[in-house]
Design a protein around this motif. Structure first.
Motif, PDB file in Angstrom:
ATOM      1  N   GLY A 125       7.550  -0.630   6.455  1.00 54.72           N
ATOM      2  CA  GLY A 125       7.648   0.805   6.696  1.00 54.72           C
ATOM      3  C   GLY A 125       9.032   1.218   7.148  1.00 54.72           C
ATOM      4  N   ASP A 126      10.044   0.594   6.588  1.00 51.56           N
ATOM      5  CA  ASP A 126      11.435   0.867   6.966  1.00 51.56           C
ATOM      6  C   ASP A 126      11.800   2.321   6.669  1.00 51.56           C
ATOM      7  N   ASP A 127      12.589   2.904   7.545  1.00 54.80           N
ATOM      8  CA  ASP A 127      12.990   4.305   7.387  1.00 54.80           C
ATOM      9  C   ASP A 127      13.743   4.563   6.082  1.00 54.80           C
ATOM     10  N   LYS A 128      14.382   3.538   5.529  1.00 51.56           N
ATOM     11  CA  LYS A 128      15.172   3.702   4.302  1.00 51.56           C
ATOM     12  C   LYS A 128      14.364   3.416   3.036  1.00 51.56           C
ATOM     13  N   CYS A 129      13.130   2.982   3.193  1.00 50.53           N
ATOM     14  CA  CYS A 129      12.309   2.654   2.029  1.00 50.53           C
ATOM     15  C   CYS A 129      11.763   3.930   1.397  1.00 50.53           C
ATOM     16  N   PRO A 130      12.017   4.147   0.102  1.00 48.82           N
ATOM     17  CA  PRO A 130      11.521   5.368  -0.536  1.00 48.82           C
ATOM     18  C   PRO A 130       9.998   5.395  -0.686  1.00 48.82           C
ATOM     19  N   ARG A 131       9.337   4.238  -0.676  1.00 54.01           N
ATOM     20  CA  ARG A 131       7.884   4.185  -0.853  1.00 54.01           C
ATOM     21  C   ARG A 131       7.120   4.291   0.461  1.00 54.01           C
ATOM     22  N   CYS A 132       7.660   3.726   1.538  1.00 50.89           N
ATOM     23  CA  CYS A 132       6.840   3.644   2.753  1.00 50.89           C
ATOM     24  C   CYS A 132       7.494   4.210   4.007  1.00 50.89           C
ATOM     25  N   SER A 133       8.628   4.847   3.875  1.00 50.10           N
ATOM     26  CA  SER A 133       9.274   5.470   5.025  1.00 50.10           C
ATOM     27  C   SER A 133       8.340   6.480   5.689  1.00 50.10           C
ATOM     28  N   GLY A 134       8.210   6.359   6.996  1.00 53.70           N
ATOM     29  CA  GLY A 134       7.383   7.304   7.745  1.00 53.70           C
ATOM     30  C   GLY A 134       5.900   6.980   7.750  1.00 53.70           C
ATOM     31  N   ARG A 135       5.495   5.955   7.017  1.00 54.60           N
ATOM     32  CA  ARG A 135       4.071   5.599   6.983  1.00 54.60           C
ATOM     33  C   ARG A 135       3.712   4.718   8.166  1.00 54.60           C
ATOM     34  N   ASP A 136       2.459   4.745   8.545  1.00 54.19           N
ATOM     35  CA  ASP A 136       1.946   3.960   9.664  1.00 54.19           C
ATOM     36  C   ASP A 136       2.024   2.472   9.322  1.00 54.19           C
ATOM     37  N   LYS A 137       2.742   1.705  10.148  1.00 51.81           N
ATOM     38  CA  LYS A 137       2.950   0.280   9.871  1.00 51.81           C
ATOM     39  C   LYS A 137       1.650  -0.513   9.977  1.00 51.81           C
ATOM     40  N   ALA A 138       0.770  -0.114  10.858  1.00 53.80           N
ATOM     41  CA  ALA A 138      -0.525  -0.788  10.965  1.00 53.80           C
ATOM     42  C   ALA A 138      -1.337  -0.570   9.691  1.00 53.80           C
ATOM     43  N   GLU A 139      -1.320   0.641   9.154  1.00 51.23           N
ATOM     44  CA  GLU A 139      -2.040   0.925   7.911  1.00 51.23           C
ATOM     45  C   GLU A 139      -1.432   0.166   6.738  1.00 51.23           C
ATOM     46  N   LEU A 140      -0.114   0.073   6.691  1.00 54.32           N
ATOM     47  CA  LEU A 140       0.542  -0.682   5.622  1.00 54.32           C
ATOM     48  C   LEU A 140       0.156  -2.159   5.683  1.00 54.32           C
ATOM     49  N   PHE A 141       0.190  -2.723   6.876  1.00 56.29           N
ATOM     50  CA  PHE A 141      -0.157  -4.131   7.035  1.00 56.29           C
ATOM     51  C   PHE A 141      -1.622  -4.359   6.659  1.00 56.29           C
ATOM     52  N   ALA A 142      -2.509  -3.533   7.181  1.00 54.15           N
ATOM     53  CA  ALA A 142      -3.934  -3.660   6.867  1.00 54.15           C
ATOM     54  C   ALA A 142      -4.177  -3.512   5.371  1.00 54.15           C
ATOM     55  N   GLY A 143      -3.451  -2.627   4.728  1.00 48.73           N
ATOM     56  CA  GLY A 143      -3.598  -2.439   3.286  1.00 48.73           C
ATOM     57  C   GLY A 143      -3.268  -3.707   2.506  1.00 48.73           C
ATOM     58  N   GLU A 144      -2.232  -4.410   2.932  1.00 51.95           N
ATOM     59  CA  GLU A 144      -1.870  -5.675   2.275  1.00 51.95           C
ATOM     60  C   GLU A 144      -2.939  -6.735   2.500  1.00 51.95           C
ATOM     61  N   VAL A 145      -3.473  -6.786   3.722  1.00 52.12           N
ATOM     62  CA  VAL A 145      -4.539  -7.749   4.016  1.00 52.12           C
ATOM     63  C   VAL A 145      -5.734  -7.473   3.108  1.00 52.12           C
ATOM     64  N   TRP A 146      -6.117  -6.219   2.997  1.00 45.72           N
ATOM     65  CA  TRP A 146      -7.237  -5.856   2.128  1.00 45.72           C
ATOM     66  C   TRP A 146      -6.974  -6.232   0.666  1.00 45.72           C
ATOM     67  N   LYS A 147      -5.760  -5.974   0.173  1.00 50.39           N
ATOM     68  CA  LYS A 147      -5.445  -6.295  -1.232  1.00 50.39           C
ATOM     69  C   LYS A 147      -5.593  -7.784  -1.504  1.00 50.39           C
ATOM     70  N   ILE A 148      -5.050  -8.607  -0.614  1.00 52.12           N
ATOM     71  CA  ILE A 148      -5.140 -10.062  -0.806  1.00 52.12           C
ATOM     72  C   ILE A 148      -6.586 -10.521  -0.667  1.00 52.12           C
ATOM     73  N   ARG A 149      -7.261 -10.019   0.347  1.00 57.14           N
ATOM     74  CA  ARG A 149      -8.668 -10.382   0.572  1.00 57.14           C
ATOM     75  C   ARG A 149      -9.519 -10.018  -0.639  1.00 57.14           C
ATOM     76  N   ASN A 150      -9.344  -8.809  -1.155  1.00 58.80           N
ATOM     77  CA  ASN A 150     -10.141  -8.368  -2.300  1.00 58.80           C
ATOM     78  C   ASN A 150      -9.852  -9.199  -3.543  1.00 58.80           C
ATOM     79  N   HIS A 151      -8.604  -9.554  -3.749  1.00 61.84           N
ATOM     80  CA  HIS A 151      -8.245 -10.403  -4.880  1.00 61.84           C
ATOM     81  C   HIS A 151      -8.945 -11.761  -4.781  1.00 61.84           C
ATOM     82  N   LEU A 152      -8.903 -12.362  -3.594  1.00 63.26           N
ATOM     83  CA  LEU A 152      -9.548 -13.662  -3.388  1.00 63.26           C
ATOM     84  C   LEU A 152     -11.071 -13.559  -3.504  1.00 63.26           C
ATOM     85  N   ALA A 153     -11.636 -12.452  -3.037  1.00 71.53           N
ATOM     86  CA  ALA A 153     -13.087 -12.265  -3.072  1.00 71.53           C
ATOM     87  C   ALA A 153     -13.615 -12.235  -4.508  1.00 71.53           C
ATOM     88  N   LEU A 154     -12.786 -11.808  -5.458  1.00 77.25           N
ATOM     89  CA  LEU A 154     -13.206 -11.804  -6.865  1.00 77.25           C
ATOM     90  C   LEU A 154     -13.574 -13.202  -7.344  1.00 77.25           C
TER      91      LEU A 154
END
Length: 190
Positions: free
Chosen positions: A17-46
């Motif tokens: 969530g770096d301030d200079k990142c055009p995709r995630c600047s200003g976004r909640d870092k906890a939500e970003l981290f949790a989102g990655e955990v969910w993506k990996i978890r869901n991929h493995l769950a398949l």
């Protein structure tokens, strides 16, 4: 490899969530981290696989005083309430036996305590796990899965040191020594 679980790491995530990142600047870092955990978890769950991760980003480093290596100083700790509860947390503390396994278990997460090279720390962690299991409600105690020795060298180096220990009781590898002492205590409790 026909594995039933995958350890994705996710430790030491300092830049998120770096301030200079055009995709995630200003976004909640906890939500970003949790989102990655969910993506990996869901991929493995398949493929009916389970996700394991290090727990340091889910511990508040400011509140606990653990600092940026063993805990989060960049506001990812709140992700603990946003991640799936069917993952396994590998709770590592190498210098002190901080009792954070309780924190993860009380959040409904399975937890494995992970020592490294200090046998006194590993033995205290083992006593804590036994104590937590014996003195927690069954819903919580079931989350304390046990311990997993970590090594930060090649497997060949660790195994060479392990076999040296079995033959001469000395080695230059402190993680092998830690594992030997921990394993002996597990097999010969008081």
């Amino acid at each position: 490899f026909e594995a039933e679980a995958f350890h994705a790491g996710l430790d030491e995530v300092f830049y998120l969530g770096d301030d200079k990142c055009p995709r995630c600047s200003g976004r909640d870092k906890a939500e970003l981290f949790a989102g990655e955990v969910w993506k990996i978890r869901n991929h493995l769950a398949l493929k009916n696989r389970k996700l394991w991760i290090w727990g340091d980003r889910l511990i508040d480093g400011k509140v606990t005083g653990m600092g940026m290596w063993e805990a989060s100083m960049n506001n990812t700790a709140r992700a603990i309430d946003m991640i799936p509860k069917d993952i396994v947390i590998c709770d590592w503390h190498y210098e002190r036996p901080d009792p954070t396994a309780v924190f993860f278990a009380m959040k409904g997460l399975d937890v494995v305590t992970c020592p490294y090279r200090k046998s006194d720390v590993a033995l205290k962690q083992l006593k804590d796990i036994v104590n937590f299991r014996e003195n927690s409600a069954s819903a919580t105690s079931a989350h304390f899965l046990g311990m997993m020795q970590t090594i930060w060298s090649g497997c060949d180096r660790f195994l060479k040191a392990w076999y040296e220990l079995k033959e001469s009781s000395t080695t230059t590898d402190s993680s092998a020594e830690c594992f030997k002492i921990l394993f002996e205590e597990i097999n010969n409790p008081e």
